[in-house]
Design a protein around this motif. Structure first.
Motif, PDB file in Angstrom:
ATOM      1  N   ASP A 118       0.882  -1.311   0.083  1.00 30.57           N
ATOM      2  CA  ASP A 118       0.001   0.071   0.025  1.00 30.57           C
ATOM      3  C   ASP A 118       0.795   1.348   0.031  1.00 30.57           C
ATOM      4  N   GLU A 119       2.196   1.263   0.681  1.00 28.71           N
ATOM      5  CA  GLU A 119       3.109   2.479   0.509  1.00 28.71           C
ATOM      6  C   GLU A 119       3.347   2.778  -0.925  1.00 28.71           C
ATOM      7  N   VAL A 120       3.479   1.766  -1.554  1.00 33.05           N
ATOM      8  CA  VAL A 120       4.035   2.006  -2.884  1.00 33.05           C
ATOM      9  C   VAL A 120       2.859   2.830  -3.739  1.00 33.05           C
ATOM     10  N   SER A 121       1.694   2.463  -3.543  1.00 33.60           N
ATOM     11  CA  SER A 121       0.793   3.279  -4.243  1.00 33.60           C
ATOM     12  C   SER A 121       0.608   4.793  -3.741  1.00 33.60           C
ATOM     13  N   ARG A 122       0.829   4.774  -2.276  1.00 28.73           N
ATOM     14  CA  ARG A 122       0.674   6.229  -1.823  1.00 28.73           C
ATOM     15  C   ARG A 122       1.683   6.966  -2.290  1.00 28.73           C
ATOM     16  N   PHE A 123       3.081   6.670  -2.435  1.00 29.13           N
ATOM     17  CA  PHE A 123       4.164   7.157  -3.031  1.00 29.13           C
ATOM     18  C   PHE A 123       3.563   7.874  -4.436  1.00 29.13           C
ATOM     19  N   ARG A 124       3.248   6.748  -4.984  1.00 30.17           N
ATOM     20  CA  ARG A 124       2.834   7.060  -6.376  1.00 30.17           C
ATOM     21  C   ARG A 124       1.871   8.346  -6.700  1.00 30.17           C
ATOM     22  N   ILE A 125       0.794   8.062  -5.691  1.00 31.62           N
ATOM     23  CA  ILE A 125      -0.089   9.245  -5.839  1.00 31.62           C
ATOM     24  C   ILE A 125       0.595  10.670  -5.289  1.00 31.62           C
ATOM     25  N   ALA A 126       1.642  10.523  -4.321  1.00 31.28           N
ATOM     26  CA  ALA A 126       2.150  11.866  -4.090  1.00 31.28           C
ATOM     27  C   ALA A 126       3.070  12.401  -5.186  1.00 31.28           C
ATOM     28  N   PHE A 127       3.778  11.315  -5.947  1.00 30.86           N
ATOM     29  CA  PHE A 127       4.316  11.776  -7.036  1.00 30.86           C
ATOM     30  C   PHE A 127       3.510  12.430  -8.210  1.00 30.86           C
ATOM     31  N   GLU A 128       2.294  11.823  -8.353  1.00 25.64           N
ATOM     32  CA  GLU A 128       1.499  12.369  -9.418  1.00 25.64           C
ATOM     33  C   GLU A 128       0.989  13.822  -9.151  1.00 25.64           C
ATOM     34  N   ARG A 129       0.692  14.059  -7.847  1.00 31.80           N
ATOM     35  CA  ARG A 129       0.216  15.290  -7.230  1.00 31.80           C
ATOM     36  C   ARG A 129       1.421  16.407  -7.552  1.00 31.80           C
ATOM     37  N   ARG A 130       2.781  15.907  -7.184  1.00 30.06           N
ATOM     38  CA  ARG A 130       3.789  16.813  -7.278  1.00 30.06           C
ATOM     39  C   ARG A 130       3.898  17.159  -8.968  1.00 30.06           C
ATOM     40  N   ARG A 131       3.725  15.810  -9.825  1.00 32.87           N
ATOM     41  CA  ARG A 131       3.662  16.038 -11.240  1.00 32.87           C
ATOM     42  C   ARG A 131       3.058  17.206 -11.616  1.00 32.87           C
ATOM     43  N   ASN A 132       1.661  17.139 -11.141  1.00 30.13           N
ATOM     44  CA  ASN A 132       0.827  18.228 -11.662  1.00 30.13           C
ATOM     45  C   ASN A 132       1.133  19.710 -11.263  1.00 30.13           C
ATOM     46  N   VAL A 133       1.484  19.692 -10.036  1.00 35.35           N
ATOM     47  CA  VAL A 133       1.891  21.007  -9.630  1.00 35.35           C
ATOM     48  C   VAL A 133       3.016  21.535 -10.474  1.00 35.35           C
ATOM     49  N   VAL A 134       4.037  20.670 -10.842  1.00 34.37           N
ATOM     50  CA  VAL A 134       5.307  21.112 -11.455  1.00 34.37           C
ATOM     51  C   VAL A 134       4.935  21.639 -12.815  1.00 34.37           C
ATOM     52  N   THR A 135       4.344  20.796 -13.330  1.00 29.54           N
ATOM     53  CA  THR A 135       3.982  20.990 -14.685  1.00 29.54           C
ATOM     54  C   THR A 135       3.171  22.289 -14.959  1.00 29.54           C
ATOM     55  N   GLN A 136       2.191  22.632 -14.054  1.00 27.25           N
ATOM     56  CA  GLN A 136       1.328  23.776 -14.346  1.00 27.25           C
ATOM     57  C   GLN A 136       2.268  24.899 -13.952  1.00 27.25           C
ATOM     58  N   ALA A 137       3.104  24.852 -12.901  1.00 25.14           N
ATOM     59  CA  ALA A 137       3.870  25.944 -12.655  1.00 25.14           C
ATOM     60  C   ALA A 137       4.735  26.331 -13.504  1.00 25.14           C
ATOM     61  N   VAL A 138       5.427  25.292 -14.058  1.00 26.98           N
ATOM     62  CA  VAL A 138       6.590  25.822 -15.214  1.00 26.98           C
ATOM     63  C   VAL A 138       5.991  26.320 -16.455  1.00 26.98           C
ATOM     64  N   ASN A 139       4.674  25.566 -16.694  1.00 27.02           N
ATOM     65  CA  ASN A 139       4.148  26.159 -18.140  1.00 27.02           C
ATOM     66  C   ASN A 139       3.530  27.563 -17.904  1.00 27.02           C
ATOM     67  N   ARG A 140       3.773  28.038 -16.680  1.00 29.51           N
ATOM     68  CA  ARG A 140       3.141  29.716 -16.473  1.00 29.51           C
ATOM     69  C   ARG A 140       4.522  30.552 -16.554  1.00 29.51           C
TER      70      ARG A 140
END
Ligand SMILES: Cc1ncc(COP(=O)(O)O)c(C=O)c1O
Length: 402
Positions: A289-311
């Motif tokens: 279960d921790e593996v999927s918890r890590f994955r979800i956190a990495f995906e959230r960060r991916r979203n944050v970074v993609t949005q911020a960089v494209n601004r």
């Protein structure tokens, strides 16, 4: 005249480690530096893993193990390949080493003759070409550009293969771009490879569990079973379980290759630390279960970074499909001038400028074989990532473009 072996003359130290060291040096002078150079998860490894290591250490049975790894760990790896990847491997077709890095090194050491070529689709993991060169091989680096999703296409692969080609390296999802391949894309590459029986395939799947947008991960071995006899599927516990420091990687492949890798290992490091092998076994056999918890956190960060960089004007980033990096295009700033008149000639100048002015450490695209880009690791908190991109935005706003 140097007393260091000539074979080292063409080999560079790790660029991500160098970026991180430059960040540490600057931080030591009292500057508040954000280090996005190295790629390692910022989570603690799940507690049951550390506990298994304690139990083994306390047992007092701290002896050498088989060079390929303990039978218990190799059984756990075989079960993982079966369950998660649909791959059938016997335990004498599985090798364990000190990290995926040593697995790759052993495989190259066991197979590469002077002048043999290894196709490394660029951008690639920084260590691939250096290991190939260290062992007398020649890296061949076809460009896999952003407009193709940073993926190797069958046409580009066909053009890169020669009679000297010994290896094709694939990395899915990939470092530094996060690009991954679906089953059809892998099968299309497999069709080309079927025509070239001299080529081994190394599929580095260490970021397998860090994959986004509900994509299903498909192992190269699963997509192209007919190439089983020349495929080495590489994986490890570093990224999925936040266990980089435990140094356990593993691979499955044809018996003769695995046996040759065991010979290399037995004459170099003997075997992997017994405690670390027990920890890796617990990671693979225990709750996931921790593996999927890590994955979800990495995906959230991916979203944050993609949005911020494209601004940020002039920076480009398509949402990475996996892994925990962002490979950001900075072509708009090549040729620009810093406030004190220096020209940013390439992505190395660009990352030097970011460290000096934004106090953010990043790795230049030159290290990965495709410019002009820079890589940041997104394996840190959302707050730190947002602050880093705010600093980068402020620094690039001070560059004078023509
Ligand atoms: C693509 C890729 N393969 C292998 C490794 C090394 O993994 P390990 O810690 O198992 O040696 C890394 C680490 O950054 C990586 O990015």
């Amino acid at each position: 005249m140097t007393r260091i072996a000539e074979r080292l003359s063409a080999v560079k130290p790790s660029a991500s480690m160098a970026a991180s060291q430059a960040a540490k040096d600057l931080a030591a002078t009292g500057v508040d530096v954000i280090d996005l150079g190295l790629g390692e998860p910022d989570f603690a490894a799940p507690a049951h893993i550390t506990e298994a290591a304690f139990v083994t250490a306390r047992s007092g049975r701290m002896l050498y193990t088989a060079s390929l790894g303990t039978p218990e760990l190799r059984r756990a790896i075989a079960a993982k390949f079966k369950k998660e990847n649909g791959l059938d491997y016997a335990i004498d077709e599985i090798a364990v080493a000190n990290g995926a890095k040593q697995i790759i090194f052993n495989a190259l050491m066991a197979t590469v003759n002077e002048g043999d070529e290894a196709i490394l689709p660029a951008p690639y993991f920084v260590s691939y070409p250096e290991m190939v060169k260290l062992l007398g091989g020649v890296p061949v680096e076809p460009a896999c550009t952003a407009d193709k999703g940073f993926r190797l296409t069958p046409e580009v692969l066909e053009a890169a293969i020669t009679p000297r080609t010994k290896w094709l390296f694939l990395n899915l999802p990939g470092n530094p771009t996060g690009a991954t391949y679906d089953a059809a894309q892998l099968r299309a590459l497999g069709e080309v490879l079927r025509r070239h029986p001299q080529v081994f395939i190394l599929s580095d799947e260490i970021y397998e569990h860090i994959i986004f947008d509900d994509r299903a991960f498909v192992s190269f071995g699963r997509a192209c079973p007919e190439l089983r006899d020349r495929t080495l599927v590489v994986n490890g516990v570093s990224k999925a379980y936040a266990m980089t420091g435990w140094r356990v990687g593993y691979a499955a492949g044809p018996k003769d290759l695995i046996k040759a890798m065991a010979t290399v290992q037995s004459q170099s490091c003997t075997s992997v630390c017994t405690v670390a092998q027990a920890a890796a076994q617990a990671a693979l056999e225990g709750p996931q279960d921790e593996v999927s918890r890590f994955r979800i956190a990495f995906e959230r960060r991916r979203n944050v970074v993609t949005q911020a960089v494209n601004r940020v004007p002039g920076l480009t980033l398509d949402a990475p499909e996996g892994a925990f990096y962002a490979y950001i295009g900075c072509a708009a700033y090549i040729g620009s001038r810093t406030p004190d008149g220096q020209v940013i000639a390439d992505d190395q100048d660009f990352t030097r400028y970011l460290l000096a002015q934004a106090h953010v450490a990043a790795v230049p695209g030159a290290a990965y074989g495709l410019s002009p880009f820079f890589r940041i690791s997104t394996a840190t908190s959302e707050e730190v990532l947002i602050e880093a991109i705010r600093r980068i935005a402020a620094a690039v706003a001070r560059l004078q473009t023509r």
